[in-house]
Design a protein around this motif. Sequence first.
Motif, PDB file in Angstrom:
ATOM      1  N   GLU A  47      41.479  35.119  51.934  1.00 58.26           N
ATOM      2  CA  GLU A  47      42.102  36.418  51.702  1.00 58.26           C
ATOM      3  C   GLU A  47      41.540  37.138  50.483  1.00 58.26           C
ATOM      4  N   GLU A  48      40.538  36.571  49.839  1.00 58.78           N
ATOM      5  CA  GLU A  48      40.087  37.101  48.573  1.00 58.78           C
ATOM      6  C   GLU A  48      38.737  36.538  48.165  1.00 58.78           C
ATOM      7  N   VAL A  49      38.246  37.038  47.020  1.00 60.53           N
ATOM      8  CA  VAL A  49      37.108  36.434  46.340  1.00 60.53           C
ATOM      9  C   VAL A  49      37.643  35.773  45.073  1.00 60.53           C
ATOM     10  N   TRP A  50      37.285  34.506  44.878  1.00 66.37           N
ATOM     11  CA  TRP A  50      37.669  33.766  43.688  1.00 66.37           C
ATOM     12  C   TRP A  50      36.519  33.788  42.682  1.00 66.37           C
ATOM     13  N   TYR A  51      36.832  34.017  41.418  1.00 68.48           N
ATOM     14  CA  TYR A  51      35.826  33.995  40.361  1.00 68.48           C
ATOM     15  C   TYR A  51      36.277  33.065  39.255  1.00 68.48           C
ATOM     16  N   ALA A  52      35.331  32.322  38.686  1.00 69.21           N
ATOM     17  CA  ALA A  52      35.578  31.503  37.505  1.00 69.21           C
ATOM     18  C   ALA A  52      34.776  32.091  36.355  1.00 69.21           C
ATOM     19  N   VAL A  53      35.461  32.538  35.307  1.00 70.21           N
ATOM     20  CA  VAL A  53      34.804  33.159  34.163  1.00 70.21           C
ATOM     21  C   VAL A  53      35.451  32.623  32.891  1.00 70.21           C
ATOM     22  N   ALA A  54      34.634  32.046  32.018  1.00 67.15           N
ATOM     23  CA  ALA A  54      35.104  31.598  30.707  1.00 67.15           C
ATOM     24  C   ALA A  54      36.323  30.681  30.823  1.00 67.15           C
ATOM     25  N   GLY A  55      36.306  29.775  31.791  1.00 67.70           N
ATOM     26  CA  GLY A  55      37.388  28.824  31.927  1.00 67.70           C
ATOM     27  C   GLY A  55      38.637  29.377  32.575  1.00 67.70           C
ATOM     28  N   ARG A  56      38.566  30.576  33.163  1.00 67.50           N
ATOM     29  CA  ARG A  56      39.710  31.186  33.829  1.00 67.50           C
ATOM     30  C   ARG A  56      39.375  31.484  35.281  1.00 67.50           C
ATOM     31  N   ILE A  57      40.391  31.485  36.133  1.00 65.46           N
ATOM     32  CA  ILE A  57      40.223  31.792  37.545  1.00 65.46           C
ATOM     33  C   ILE A  57      40.762  33.195  37.805  1.00 65.46           C
ATOM     34  N   TYR A  58      39.927  34.015  38.471  1.00 69.85           N
ATOM     35  CA  TYR A  58      40.303  35.379  38.827  1.00 69.85           C
ATOM     36  C   TYR A  58      40.320  35.513  40.350  1.00 69.85           C
ATOM     37  N   ARG A  59      41.135  36.469  40.803  1.00 68.43           N
ATOM     38  CA  ARG A  59      41.295  36.690  42.240  1.00 68.43           C
ATOM     39  C   ARG A  59      41.155  38.171  42.558  1.00 68.43           C
ATOM     40  N   ALA A  60      40.179  38.498  43.416  1.00 66.90           N
ATOM     41  CA  ALA A  60      40.008  39.867  43.916  1.00 66.90           C
ATOM     42  C   ALA A  60      40.459  39.887  45.363  1.00 66.90           C
ATOM     43  N   VAL A  61      41.572  40.572  45.641  1.00 64.41           N
ATOM     44  CA  VAL A  61      42.175  40.544  46.972  1.00 64.41           C
ATOM     45  C   VAL A  61      41.349  41.376  47.946  1.00 64.41           C
ATOM     46  N   SER A  62      41.074  40.826  49.128  1.00 61.37           N
ATOM     47  CA  SER A  62      40.302  41.533  50.142  1.00 61.37           C
ATOM     48  C   SER A  62      40.999  42.829  50.537  1.00 61.37           C
ATOM     49  N   GLY A  63      40.231  43.900  50.609  1.00 63.17           N
ATOM     50  CA  GLY A  63      40.774  45.190  51.034  1.00 63.17           C
ATOM     51  C   GLY A  63      41.453  45.969  49.941  1.00 63.17           C
ATOM     52  N   GLU A  64      41.567  45.412  48.732  1.00 63.92           N
ATOM     53  CA  GLU A  64      42.206  46.117  47.609  1.00 63.92           C
ATOM     54  C   GLU A  64      41.152  46.441  46.567  1.00 63.92           C
ATOM     55  N   LEU A  65      40.952  47.713  46.323  1.00 64.22           N
ATOM     56  CA  LEU A  65      39.984  48.149  45.320  1.00 64.22           C
ATOM     57  C   LEU A  65      40.692  48.199  43.973  1.00 64.22           C
ATOM     58  N   ALA A  66      40.765  47.060  43.321  1.00 58.73           N
ATOM     59  CA  ALA A  66      41.488  46.937  42.058  1.00 58.73           C
ATOM     60  C   ALA A  66      40.852  45.841  41.221  1.00 58.73           C
ATOM     61  N   ALA A  67      41.167  45.854  39.932  1.00 60.16           N
ATOM     62  CA  ALA A  67      40.622  44.841  39.034  1.00 60.16           C
ATOM     63  C   ALA A  67      41.072  43.449  39.470  1.00 60.16           C
ATOM     64  N   PRO A  68      40.184  42.478  39.520  1.00 62.04           N
ATOM     65  CA  PRO A  68      40.590  41.111  39.857  1.00 62.04           C
ATOM     66  C   PRO A  68      41.656  40.599  38.890  1.00 62.04           C
ATOM     67  N   GLU A  69      42.614  39.895  39.430  1.00 57.60           N
ATOM     68  CA  GLU A  69      43.739  39.385  38.652  1.00 57.60           C
ATOM     69  C   GLU A  69      43.428  37.991  38.128  1.00 57.60           C
ATOM     70  N   ARG A  70      43.746  37.764  36.837  1.00 58.20           N
ATOM     71  CA  ARG A  70      43.614  36.420  36.277  1.00 58.20           C
ATOM     72  C   ARG A  70      44.815  35.602  36.712  1.00 58.20           C
ATOM     73  N   VAL A  71      44.570  34.488  37.430  1.00 56.64           N
ATOM     74  CA  VAL A  71      45.674  33.743  38.029  1.00 56.64           C
ATOM     75  C   VAL A  71      45.857  32.354  37.436  1.00 56.64           C
ATOM     76  N   ALA A  72      44.892  31.830  36.702  1.00 57.10           N
ATOM     77  CA  ALA A  72      45.043  30.469  36.187  1.00 57.10           C
ATOM     78  C   ALA A  72      43.983  30.169  35.144  1.00 57.10           C
ATOM     79  N   GLU A  73      44.300  29.192  34.298  1.00 61.25           N
ATOM     80  CA  GLU A  73      43.324  28.576  33.406  1.00 61.25           C
ATOM     81  C   GLU A  73      42.761  27.348  34.120  1.00 61.25           C
ATOM     82  N   LEU A  74      41.501  27.091  33.926  1.00 65.31           N
ATOM     83  CA  LEU A  74      40.882  25.934  34.564  1.00 65.31           C
ATOM     84  C   LEU A  74      41.134  24.701  33.698  1.00 65.31           C
ATOM     85  N   PRO A  75      41.846  23.709  34.214  1.00 69.11           N
ATOM     86  CA  PRO A  75      42.271  22.579  33.376  1.00 69.11           C
ATOM     87  C   PRO A  75      41.234  21.481  33.249  1.00 69.11           C
TER      88      PRO A  75
END
Length: 416
Positions: free
Chosen positions: A274-302
């Motif tokens: 349902e989305e594109v997942w990104y890992a940046v600087a130890g954080r996980i981001y989520r860009a929702v498919s079909g939504e033109l908006a800034a990717p949301e930070r959803v978690a820290e990578l443990p």
Amino acid sequence: VLLGDDLWRTDGWTWTLVREDAVEGRSFGRVRPLGDGRFITADHRAFYLLDADGRRELAPVHNVPVDAVQMRDGTFWVLDSLGHTTHVRADGTVLNTWDADGRGMGLAPRGDDLWAAYDGILIRHRDGERRIWTTTDAGFVSGGPLLADREGSLWLGTFHGVGHLAEPEAQRWTEHDGLPSEHSRWLHLGDGHLYVSSWVDVGRIDLRDPSAERVPMESRGQVCTDGSGLVWGLEGVGGDLHFRAIDVDTLAVRGSWPVQGTRHWLDGCGSGAEEVWYAVAGRIYRAVSGELAAPERVAELPVPAGDRGGAQRVIEDDRGTLWVAAGPSVCATRAAALRTGAPTWRCSRIPEAAFVHDLEPMPSGALWATTDTHGLWVLPADEDVWERIPGADDLPGRRLLGLGRSPRGGVWLGGA
């Protein structure tokens, strides 16, 4: 084995007569078992089909018989040393003939196609049409015996060793064809295109009408498509970072959003359900498919602080598990839990590896991984301890990079 005019078989200890009068004239020892109690044999004058009804002539031989194969539709191709290639039915009805300018060397069925090798050319027969490659075009000095393995790869014996053609129709794409660089760092397949990230910029190849072009994205990292017509990338270095979304059809920039943190050159992305997942600087981001908006930070990578040099692989498998490789550690959580903001992570470490290059989920639920210095590993389903894959010890090196699963059951590896 043809002994004189008769067909024999052996189990290594005893000989058993299979068929008398398997050929009519002077035998050249050519036998092709068909696996159903039938055989193709040949002598100096003809190819024959041996079945329960007896011996029937398939096609004439003009000099020395070389090879004969059965296709999936029940028809046969035969080849002799003068390059005469004949396509026939079991009753001897001729469907197609071809006289090559070269000595016949071998035949190999590949699906519904027939490949034929001669002194200096390779020919593919498909639906009554032929396509011809010279052996030098394919990187070889001569033709020779052919074999197609279960994945459809062609093996060609030559006067200078054995050659492997994973796909003879394959094309090589370079900077001269429109890619931004001769070098390729990451590959991503999506929306009918192959995206190629390099140390310079991003390019793509249109698989429907093969052509290459640049993508307007100043990114040296991975790019991912979201299934709704956008391709996502991370631009910039150091602390000046931006997510960028580009229209797949027009290549117009649809949006750009800043992201905090210092990017590592290995930080990656992965296309999910349902989305594109990104890992940046130890954080996980989520860009929702079909939504033109800034990717949301959803978690820290443990993962341990020392392993946060870069999360180079982010993959959501068919079971809805998100896998992230950072350094020598691999962490997993349910993608659904990330969407609700309540992930439960489990992490494991590959012993002695500096970092993991690639991940590949298997249908069994196991996860395979390639490493920089310690070869190929597997994490069995629902376990937390990695195991070495014994067969990988026979590979020429232990520095493995890319890893890909074939739809026909094999696994492809890239090393250095």
